[in-house]
Scaffold this active site. Structure first.
Site, PDB file in Angstrom:
ATOM      1  N   TYR A 138      38.886  13.724  40.659  1.00 45.27           N
ATOM      2  CA  TYR A 138      39.875  12.741  40.401  1.00 45.27           C
ATOM      3  C   TYR A 138      41.260  12.980  40.136  1.00 45.27           C
ATOM      4  CZ  TYR A 138      41.386   8.064  38.520  1.00 45.27           C
ATOM      5  OH  TYR A 138      42.100   6.848  38.289  1.00 45.27           O
ATOM      6  N   ASP A 233      45.543  20.373  40.035  1.00 47.14           N
ATOM      7  CA  ASP A 233      45.488  19.173  39.008  1.00 47.14           C
ATOM      8  C   ASP A 233      45.321  19.674  37.756  1.00 47.14           C
ATOM      9  OD1 ASP A 233      45.262  17.006  37.401  1.00 47.14           O
ATOM     10  OD2 ASP A 233      44.510  15.902  39.421  1.00 47.14           O
ATOM     11  N   LYS A 261      48.564  14.077  30.204  1.00 48.56           N
ATOM     12  CA  LYS A 261      47.788  14.048  29.071  1.00 48.56           C
ATOM     13  C   LYS A 261      48.422  14.728  27.755  1.00 48.56           C
ATOM     14  CE  LYS A 261      43.341  12.974  31.296  1.00 48.56           C
ATOM     15  NZ  LYS A 261      42.934  11.588  31.290  1.00 48.56           N
TER      16      LYS A 261
END
Ligand code: HOZ
Length: 428
Positions: A138, A233, A261
Site C-alpha cells: 500500500y 516506501d 509517520k
C-alpha cells in the site's frame, strides 16, 4: 445518540479513513478522548494499552513531553507561513543523517503525497510511464498506486478502487511480493518502459510480511539492469525497523524513498527524497512539478524534529528495546499457536497455519478468527489494529510490565477465540 451514530450522519461510514470503522471486526469503533504514553482513553473513560499508535508515528508513545513542548512553542509563534523556515532544513538534515542516500529531501504532508510524488519524479527522470508495484503493498491512495493495494483496500475488499481510470491502472504492473522471477518477467515483457519499482521494503499493509533473504538486493540488481529506479516506501519502516529504516536494516540503497509517520512525530508531515541528480529534477530546479501550501509546516516540523532528535540521541537504547518487545510478543503468539510476521517492533499475528510470504497467502487467513481475537483483546483492555491486514506497533513507552500484561491477554484472547469458534461450530 452514540458518537458513531452521529458521525455516520455526516462522515461517510462515520470515519475519515476506512479501517477505523471497525467493519472487519463486527463492532462500532472506539472513540478516543486522549492518549498518554502507551495508553489511549475512550470517551467513556476506559483506558486501553495501545498497539496501533496512530498506525506508526508514535514511536515515543502518546503526548511525549518534549514533542508536545516543541509543538506548543512552535504553534505560539504562528501556525503556517507558506514561506521557508529554518526548521524545514533542519528536519531534512536530520532525515539525511539517518538515511544518507537522502541527498536531497522535499517535505510534503502525507505518505500518499510522498509516494505519489516519488513515482512522478521517477517517470520524469526516466522518461518512462510504467511502474511495478507489489500485490498487497500500500502506497497511499493516489490513482496509479491503488491497484491490488493492501491496508484498508484488503480489509474492505476493494483492492482495485472504483474511480481509477483504466488507462492509469494499465500503467501499473503488479508482481507478487518476494517473487523476483515475476519482477524480471515484467521487466522483460515491458522492456524499456518501466520507470520504477516501488516497494514496501517490509510489507506492513497485508499484515507484516518480511522480505525474503535477497529479495530487496535482487530488486536493486533488476532495477540497475533494466535502467529503472528503485523506490522504497519507508512510510512505515522509516525510523521504525532501524534508525536508518529498512534501507539500513537490509543494507540495500534505493534511488528514492518516501517517508511519513515517524518523521512527522504525530503531525501531518511526510517526505520524499534520494539521489541528488534525480531530486534536482523537482521544481523549481527542474520540470517535475509538486507543491503545497502546508508543506514543511512549522508546527509539524517541530514535532518531527523533536521526535527524530530523541531517536538519534537514544537510538542505542530505543531500537534494541523495541526489538526485544516485538520478539516477546511474537513468542507469545507462537505459544498460543498463532504465527506472527515481525520485523523489529511491527508485527501481525496471522490466523493461518504459517505466516504468509505474499498477498495470495495473506488473503487466505481466517479473518473471522482474527475478529474474535480482536474483540477478546479489546475486552481485556488492549487495542490492536481492527484488521488482519495491518500491523501492531510498539513504542518506547511500552514497558516490560505492559508486555507481560499483553502476553497474558494474547494467551487468553486466542483461546477465547477458539472456544467461540468451537461453540459456533457445535451449534451449526
Ligand atoms: N492506511 C492506514 C493503515 N495502514 C490507516 C490509516 C488510518 O485509518 O488512520
Amino acid at each position: 445518540m452514540t458518537d458513531f451514530e452521529r458521525a455516520k450522519r455526516i462522515l461517510p461510514g462515520g470515519v475519515n479513513s476506512p479501517v477505523r470503522a471497525f467493519r472487519a471486526v463486527g463492532r462500532d469503533p472506539v472513540f478516543i478522548e486522549r492518549g498518554e504514553g502507551a495508553f489511549i482513553v475512550d470517551r467513556a473513560g476506559n483506558a486501553y494499552l495501545d498497539y496501533v499508535m496512530s498506525w506508526g508515528p508514535l514511536i515515543l508513545g502518546h503526548a511525549r513531553e518534549e514533542v508536545v513542548r516543541a509543538v506548543t512553542s512552535a504553534a505560539a509563534k504562528g501556525l503556517t507561513f507558506g514561506a521557508p523556515t529554518a526548521r524545514e532544513t533542519e528536519l531534512a538534515e536530520e532525515i539525511a543523517y539517518a538515511a544518507p542516500y537522502m541527498e536531497r529531501v522535499r517535505l510534503v504532508n502525507s505518505g500518499t503525497e510522498a509516494a505519489m510524488s516519488a513515482v512522478r519524479l521517477a517517470r520524469g527522470y526516466t522518461g518512462r510511464d510504467k511502474l511495478i508495484k507489489f500485490a498487497g503493498n500500500y502506497h497511499g491512495h493516489s490513482d496509479g498506486l491503488l491497484v491490488r493495494a493492501g491496508s484498508g483496500c484488503m480489509t474492505g475488499a476493494v483492492p482495485d478502487s472504483l474511480g481509477v481510470p483504466a488507462a492509469y491502472a494499465a500503467q501499473t504492473l503488479v508482481a507478487e511480493y518476494n517473487d523476483l522471477a515475476g519482477v524480471q518477467a515484467l521487466f522483460e515483457e515491458n522492456f524499456g518502459q518501466v520507470a520504477c519499482v516501488i516497494v514496501e521494503p517490509v510489507a506492513a499493509n497485508m499484515g507484516v510480511v518480511p522480505p525474503k533473504e535477497g529479495f530487496l538486493a535482487g530488486l536493486r540488481a533488476l532495477c540497475d539492469k533494466y535502467g529503472a529506479l528503485l523506490v522504497f516506501d519507508e512510510v512505515i519502516t522509516g525510523f521504525r525497523v532501524a534508525y536508518g529504516g529498512a534501507a539500513a536494516r537490509y543494507s540495500v540503497t534505493p534511488d528514492l524513498a518516501a517517508f511519513g509517520k515517524i518523521v512527522g512525530g504525530g503531525m501531518p508531515l511526510a517526505a520524499y527524497g534520494g539521489r541528488r541528480e534525480v531530486m534536482e529534477l523537482v521544481a523549481p530546479l527542474g520540470g517535475v512539478y509538486q507543491a503545497g501550501t502546508l508543506s514543511g509546516n512549522p508546527v509539524a516540523t517541530a514535532a518531527g524534529l523533536a521526535t527524530l532528535a530523541i531517536l538519534r540521541e537514544n537510538r542505542d537504547k530505543i531500537y534494541p528495546q523495541l526489538e526485544e518487545g516485538g520478539a516477546r510478543l511474537q513468542a507469545a503468539f507462537a505459544r498460543a499457536g498463532v504465527p506472527a510476521g515481525r520485523v523489529g517492533s511491527i508485527l501481525t499475528p496471522f490466523f493461518a497455519p504459517r505466516a504468509p510470504e505474499n498477498y495470495a497467502q495473506a488473503t487466505s487467513c481466517d479473518t473471522r478468527a482474527f475478529a474474535r481475537y480482536f474483540n477478546a483483546m479489546l475486552q481485556a483492555g488492549i487495542y490492536v489494529a481492527p484488521s488482519q491486514f495491518e500491523a501492531m506497533f510498539l513504542s518506547a513507552a511500552h514497558t516490560p510490565e505492559h508486555l507481560s500484561a499483553t502476553e497474558r491477554a494474547i494467551a487468553h484472547a486466542v483461546s477465547a477465540a477458539r472456544a467461540a469458534e468451537n461453540a459456533e461450530n457445535n451449534v451449526n
